[in-house]
Design an enzyme around this catalytic site. Structure first.
Site, PDB file in Angstrom:
ATOM      1  N   PHE A   2       5.693   1.529 -12.421  1.00 51.76           N
ATOM      2  CA  PHE A   2       6.124   1.014 -13.733  1.00 51.76           C
ATOM      3  C   PHE A   2       6.790  -0.357 -13.651  1.00 51.76           C
ATOM      4  CE2 PHE A   2       6.135   5.323 -16.215  1.00 51.76           C
ATOM      5  CZ  PHE A   2       4.756   5.305 -16.230  1.00 51.76           C
ATOM      6  N   ASP A  38      -1.736   7.287 -10.648  1.00 52.97           N
ATOM      7  CA  ASP A  38      -1.519   6.036  -9.890  1.00 52.97           C
ATOM      8  C   ASP A  38      -1.571   4.835 -10.838  1.00 52.97           C
ATOM      9  OD1 ASP A  38      -1.025   4.272  -7.847  1.00 52.97           O
ATOM     10  OD2 ASP A  38      -2.965   4.498  -6.866  1.00 52.97           O
ATOM     11  N   HIS A  74       0.685   6.886   0.952  1.00 50.89           N
ATOM     12  CA  HIS A  74      -0.567   6.161   0.734  1.00 50.89           C
ATOM     13  C   HIS A  74      -1.242   6.073   2.102  1.00 50.89           C
ATOM     14  CE1 HIS A  74      -2.942   2.823  -1.267  1.00 50.89           C
ATOM     15  NE2 HIS A  74      -3.346   2.782  -0.012  1.00 50.89           N
ATOM     16  N   HIS A  89      -3.591  10.256  -4.018  1.00 51.73           N
ATOM     17  CA  HIS A  89      -4.905   9.714  -4.388  1.00 51.73           C
ATOM     18  C   HIS A  89      -6.013   9.923  -3.337  1.00 51.73           C
ATOM     19  CE1 HIS A  89      -2.920   6.519  -2.233  1.00 51.73           C
ATOM     20  NE2 HIS A  89      -2.448   5.900  -3.263  1.00 51.73           N
ATOM     21  N   ASN A  97       7.526   0.509  -5.006  1.00 55.17           N
ATOM     22  CA  ASN A  97       7.132  -0.888  -4.729  1.00 55.17           C
ATOM     23  C   ASN A  97       7.407  -1.830  -5.908  1.00 55.17           C
ATOM     24  OD1 ASN A  97       5.055   0.423  -6.131  1.00 55.17           O
ATOM     25  ND2 ASN A  97       3.454  -0.873  -5.262  1.00 55.17           N
TER      26      ASN A  97
HETATM   27  O1  DOR Z   1      -4.309  -0.108  -6.185  1.00 55.38           O
HETATM   28  C1  DOR Z   1      -3.131   0.153  -6.016  1.00 55.38           C
HETATM   29  N1  DOR Z   1      -2.185  -0.517  -6.676  1.00 55.38           N
HETATM   30  N2  DOR Z   1      -2.781   1.097  -5.149  1.00 55.38           N
HETATM   31  C2  DOR Z   1      -1.496   1.304  -4.796  1.00 55.38           C
HETATM   32  O2  DOR Z   1      -1.246   2.150  -3.993  1.00 55.38           O
HETATM   33  C3  DOR Z   1      -0.443   0.429  -5.332  1.00 55.38           C
HETATM   34  C4  DOR Z   1      -0.831  -0.076  -6.651  1.00 55.38           C
HETATM   35  C5  DOR Z   1       0.075  -1.136  -7.194  1.00 55.38           C
HETATM   36  O3  DOR Z   1       1.295  -0.974  -7.116  1.00 55.38           O
HETATM   37  O4  DOR Z   1      -0.431  -2.108  -7.736  1.00 55.38           O
END
Ligand code: DOR
Length: 442
Positions: free
Chosen positions: A61, A298, A174, A228, A92
């Site tokens: 988010f 995701d 992941h 995922h 992240n």
């Molecule tokens: O495609 C992805 N985008 N996979 C992830 O694990 C992280 C995510 C992101 O935070 O953009």
């Protein structure tokens, strides 16, 4: 305040019954067709299905730090529209959630901004095991064993051994193997073809890393949830769960394949990459056989401008929270699964994997996190209607049958057919890890 939802098809853990559901304050007080209780408000559920609110255990988010893509207010509104009443968010962000202090700061922020209930993972780094051991108020530890968006990566074996040995929270990861990805990237060479994303992050990258993570979980007797799952081969591995392993699949891996790069380009650029269509049957079969327990989104928004950069400058990720339940209701209508299975995958199973207190089922005494859906309503997903701040959907233009109509968060109706009660705030989800997770609560 007492509310009666009258004569809906109520989807319970093992069956669907026509019944009245009585909400009293924040909880489900009764499920009974003959309840003669006086209520303050009555809603006619005839012809609709009443489901537990969806628990999405993997979302990004973007707050703090990346709020040009999304924030907790826009994302949680999108959740309410999509029937998601609790989200568990990934670390992240900027700064990354890699300390107890950062975790508490996010919880504080969500308490002021989120329309639905929330929880936040704590992210692992090669040297923050002290923080991981000190953290409470979290579903668990997220490890990027394989880098994705952001700089969180733990690839050294010794650091992984330490995390699995010294921490007690459930671990999720992941899984895409860095060494395989690097070798593939060199082999493919310089490229602007987004289809190469799936050659670089190929099936082998996923399988090698998932095997490595399971080996750690088995040896350290540590609960582990595979995020995922993108290949049929990984679902062969999850069969050997040893009461420790659970797994998740996402709508984009179940519904998109490498064939879609031609039509959608970088909009379907994801990590793990979308895979050849030959994986679909194996993933669906694993859901049916309980080798995958959870469906989550995701949700990973990036602006269209960011996504429209030529590959590989384009970032990986796509938004999904406001459409995931509708996409799965559409699959029910196509005969691919039942509504009870959808409720297991999207509500009950995530609640049990993460030891959520009072969530995931329509049962007396549980939180009144509910969603009323019309299984027959046709609607077309349009970019212009998307509430996610990034303002697009890879499913733009798709017509689905099955739509969430109303959403309640702890007894309060937060969403009703396009309208929101913006005054409502969700609450912090409670995790009772002594319950022991999915396999301990069958
Ligand atoms: O495609 C992805 N985008 N996979 C992830 O694990 C992280 C995510 C992101 O935070 O953009």
């Amino acid at each position: 305040m007492k509310t009666r939802i009258r004569r809906a098809n109520v989807v319970l853990a093992n069956e669907t019954v026509v019944a009245d559901v009585i909400i009293e304050g924040q909880t489900i007080a009764d499920i009974d067709s003959a309840a003669q209780i006086a209520v303050d408000e009555e809603i006619d559920g005839t012809g609709y299905h009443l489901l537990p609110g969806v628990i999405d255990d993997q979302v990004h988010f973007r707050e703090p730090g990346l709020t040009h893509k999304e924030d907790l207010a826009t994302a949680s509104r999108a959740c309410a529209k999509g029937g998601i009443t609790t989200f568990l968010e990934m670390p992240n962000t900027k700064p990354a959630t890699i300390s107890v202090e950062a975790l508490h700061a996010k919880l504080q922020l969500a308490s002021t901004k989120s329309l639905v209930n929330y929880g936040f993972y704590i992210g692992a780094t090669p040297d923050n095991v002290g923080e991981l051991k000190a953290a409470t108020r979290t579903p668990g530890i997220k490890i990027f064993i394989g880098s994705s968006t952001g700089s969180l990566l733990v690839d050294e074996q010794q650091a992984l051994e330490t995390i699995f040995a010294e921490t007690t929270l459930p671990i999720t990861a992941h899984c895409e193997d860095e060494t395989t990805i690097t070798a593939n990237r060199e082999r493919v060479g310089p490229t602007n073809n987004v289809a190469d994303h799936s050659r670089i992050r190929d099936e082998q990258a996923a399988i090698v890393c998932t095997r490595r993570a399971f080996d750690l979980a088995y040896r350290h007797n540590h609960r582990f949830h595979l995020l995922h799952t993108s290949t049929a081969a990984e679902t062969e591995l999850t069969a050997d769960h040893r009461n420790l392993i659970t797994a998740e699949a996402c709508p984009h891996h179940l519904l998109f394949s490498t064939d879609d790069y031609e039509r959608l380009g970088t909009l379907v650029q994801m990590n793990p990459s979308i895979k050849p269509a030959s994986n679909h049957e194996g993933l669906w079969q694993a859901l049916h056989d309980n080798r995958i327990q959870v469906i989550a989104t995701d949700h990973a928004p990036h602006t269209l401008e960011e996504k429209q950069q030529p590959y590989p400058a384009s970032p990986s990720g796509l938004p999904a929270v406001e459409n995931s339940l509708a996409l799965m209701l559409n699959e029910v209508n196509k005969g691919r699964c039942t509504i009870e299975q959808v409720v297991h995958w999207m509500c009950d199973a995530p609640a049990r994997v993460w030891d959520l207190v009072g969530k995931g089922r329509i049962e007396r005494g549980y939180d009144a996190d509910l969603v009323l859906v019309d299984l027959n309503r046709e609607h077309t997903i349009r970019n212009a209607d998307q509430l996610t701040k990034c303002g697009w959907s890879p499913w733009d233009g798709e017509t689905l049958r099955g739509l969430p109509l109303r959403t309640w968060v702890r007894g309060k109706q937060v969403y009703c057919e396009g309208k929101f009660d913006e005054s409502i705030r969700g609450t912090e989800a409670e995790f009772d890890h002594a319950r022991g997770g999915y396999w301990a609560t069958r």
